[in-house]
Design a protein around this motif. Structure first.
Motif, PDB file in Angstrom:
ATOM      1  N   ARG A   1       5.003 -12.083   6.334  1.00  0.00           N
ATOM      2  CA  ARG A   1       6.391 -12.184   6.070  1.00  0.00           C
ATOM      3  C   ARG A   1       7.063 -13.383   6.974  1.00  0.00           C
ATOM      4  NH1 ARG A   1       9.758  -7.179   8.865  1.00  0.00           N
ATOM      5  NH2 ARG A   1       9.244  -7.709  10.918  1.00  0.00           N
TER       6      ARG A   1
ATOM      7  N   SER B   1       6.693 -11.992   0.106  1.00  0.00           N
ATOM      8  CA  SER B   1       6.848 -11.975   1.113  1.00  0.00           C
ATOM      9  C   SER B   1       6.973 -13.098   2.055  1.00  0.00           C
ATOM     10  CB  SER B   1       5.714 -10.891   1.857  1.00  0.00           C
ATOM     11  OG  SER B   1       6.090 -10.731   3.412  1.00  0.00           O
TER      12      SER B   1
ATOM     13  N   SER C   1       0.036  -7.910   5.692  1.00  0.00           N
ATOM     14  CA  SER C   1       1.328  -7.581   6.349  1.00  0.00           C
ATOM     15  C   SER C   1       1.912  -8.316   7.622  1.00  0.00           C
ATOM     16  CB  SER C   1       1.019  -6.191   6.807  1.00  0.00           C
ATOM     17  OG  SER C   1      -0.225  -6.057   7.937  1.00  0.00           O
TER      18      SER C   1
ATOM     19  N   ASP D   1      -5.574  -4.802   3.273  1.00  0.00           N
ATOM     20  CA  ASP D   1      -4.599  -5.581   4.169  1.00  0.00           C
ATOM     21  C   ASP D   1      -5.312  -7.018   4.915  1.00  0.00           C
ATOM     22  OD1 ASP D   1      -1.894  -5.829   4.966  1.00  0.00           O
ATOM     23  OD2 ASP D   1      -2.769  -5.337   6.976  1.00  0.00           O
TER      24      ASP D   1
END
Length: 494
Positions: free
Chosen positions: A370, A438, A367, A304
């Protein structure tokens, strides 16, 4: 001193003089950064001045010294070294512009020390690129490790010191314990350490076969720890604690490229492609490289943290170069040489984008990205271009190198290599495409504090490298000509 020797000498002296000038102007940031930029541009112009002669078939040479009988510090500009030096010297001015924006934007400490060791790293890189023999290569390979250690540990905290121990431990350990032994063994066998077209061992009439040939190949391949073949790869993700411009230096400009450059150089100029063809004890390298490509991609898919994802991607992408060399086909070796350049432009763009995101938004995780594309369109647009190159999609440079790698795999009938290239391409898409999707297709979080792009120098630099990634796809004739000469094609044949 002849003109050719003078230009080689200048390519080595300019970064050293620049490092001195940077150190002396440390109390004046504007002057210090001006010296950095001028030094980088002068080096680039000097290196590129050698290009026409190499393209025409010339091999500029400089014999610097012979400290011991039979052991010389000497330099020769051949096509692979020319390609490596051109890429490194072209990216240094752009990285310097980026560094100015990043180091100031994040109020980094010890900026003078950073620029000094960056210049010293480029000095060592030029020495590696232009080495005429294994001894010279080894000396500058070690200097590159030592000059980049202060950059890896730049932050000075516990994590940086721990990463520095891993960095030095693996790179110095492999080079002293394995590479140096391979060089001494080669010298005893061949009576020389010179890089010879067609292979030194072949030219010297050395009859080495079976397990001993495989062992010598093992000592070289794992002695070159900078190539990050598994399991000697841990230094690379550990070094991600460094500032992003250092990550870009490690992954695109100098360190890892010195590793895979050395791998190709040893296979082509020490062993010789024909010497290793059809030798069962040399086949292990193909499978280790393929394993590293796939496993590196699979680990990247699980990360991540953006820089760690890029780090494991680099481990995978480096082994494309090793895979191309291990296929022992002219087309695959051309693909390996081209991938050194293609990966450099694409990966430095990705690291530049990661640093821009950190500087503007203080985001480090995939993550968290976005919706960021519409707030940082230049940054994420460049990231998309770099991603396309890593995947191997036109109009990005990675497509060209992967095309030749695949052609070489098909030419040799190596279905294993074909499967590795296809599967890894799918994995590349799996860990890069969702980031771009994203960033542009998903809404940002309500509490997102991103207000715009990073400082202008950062945006200019990442836009430039993204543009170069596309331009290398459109105008790849010069690197293709150099790569063709590497496998024996006459100048101008392409």
């Amino acid at each position: 001193m002849e003109a050719d020797a003078l230009r080689i000498a200048l390519a080595l002296v300019i970064p050293l003089v620049g490092a001195l000038g940077i150190g002396l102007s440390g109390r004046h940031p504007n002057r210090r950064e001006a010296v950095t930029l001028v030094t980088a541009v002068l080096l680039c112009l000097t290196v590129l001045s050698l290009l026409p002669e190499v393209l025409a078939g010339g091999r500029p040479t400089w014999h610097f010294a012979e400290p011991f009988p039979g052991i010389a510090i000497a330099f020769r500009v051949e096509p692979l070294g020319m390609l490596f030096a051109a890429v490194a010297s072209l990216l240094w001015p752009i990285n310097s512009v980026y560094s100015i924006g990043y180091m100031r934007g994040n109020a980094e400490k010890h900026q003078t020390r950073f620029y000094v060791f960056f210049a010293l790293a480029l000095f060592a890189t030029m020495g590696v690129a232009f080495s005429a023999n294994l001894v010279t290569l080894f000396v500058f390979y070690e200097l590159l490790t030592l000059s980049t250690y202060p950059l890896v540990t730049h932050k000075g905290n516990a994590a940086a010191r721990s990463a520095g121990r891993v960095y030095l431990g693996i790179l110095i350990g492999t080079s002293i314990g394995l590479l140096l032994l391979a060089i001494v063994w080669t010298s005893v066998l061949a009576g020389s350490t010179e890089f010879v077209a067609g292979g030194l061992l072949r030219a010297a009439g050395v009859q080495l076969s079976g397990p001993l040939l495989g062992l010598l190949l093992f000592l070289f391949m794992y002695g070159i720890g900078k190539a990050a073949l598994m399991p000697m790869h841990r230094w690379l993700p550990a070094a991600m604690v460094a500032p992003t411009p250092v990550s870009a230096l490690l992954h695109a400009v100098a360190v890892v490229k010195a590793g895979v450059f050395s791998v190709v150089k040893v296979i082509v100029f020490i062993f010789g492609i024909e010497t290793l063809q059809g030798v069962p004890w040399a086949q292990w390298l193909l499978y280790v490289a393929g394993f590293t490509v796939i496993l590196g991609s699979m680990i990247a898919l699980r990360q991540d943290n953006l820089k760690k994802r890029l780090a494991y991607s680099t481990i995978s992408q480096l082994s494309y170069v090793v895979l191309g060399a291990a296929l022992l086909a002219p087309l695959s070796v051309v693909g390996a040489a081209l991938h050194i350049a293609a990966h450099a432009f694409g990966k430095i763009t990705l690291f530049f984008a990661a640093g821009a995101i950190y500087t503007a938004a203080h985001k480090t995780e995939v993550s968290q990205l976005r919706g960021i594309g519409w707030r940082m369109p230049w940054t994420m647009g460049a990231f998309a271009v770099g991603s396309l190159s890593m995947i191997g999609v036109p109009p990005a440079a990675g497509f060209i190198s992967k095309w030749y790698l695949m052609a070489g795999a098909l030419e040799t009938g190596q279905l294993f290599a074909v499967a590795v290239i296809v599967l890894s391409t799918l994995l590349n898409a799996a860990y890069f495409a969702p980031i771009v999707f994203s960033a542009f297709a998903k809404p940002a979080a309500d509490d997102d504090a991103v207000h715009g792009e990073a400082p202008l120098p950062i945006v200019l630099a990442l836009t430039a490298t993204a543009a170069l990634t596309v331009l290398l796809f459109l105008f790849h004739q010069v690197p293709l000509e150099l790569a063709g000469q590497l496998v024996g094609e006459p100048p101008g044949s392409r």
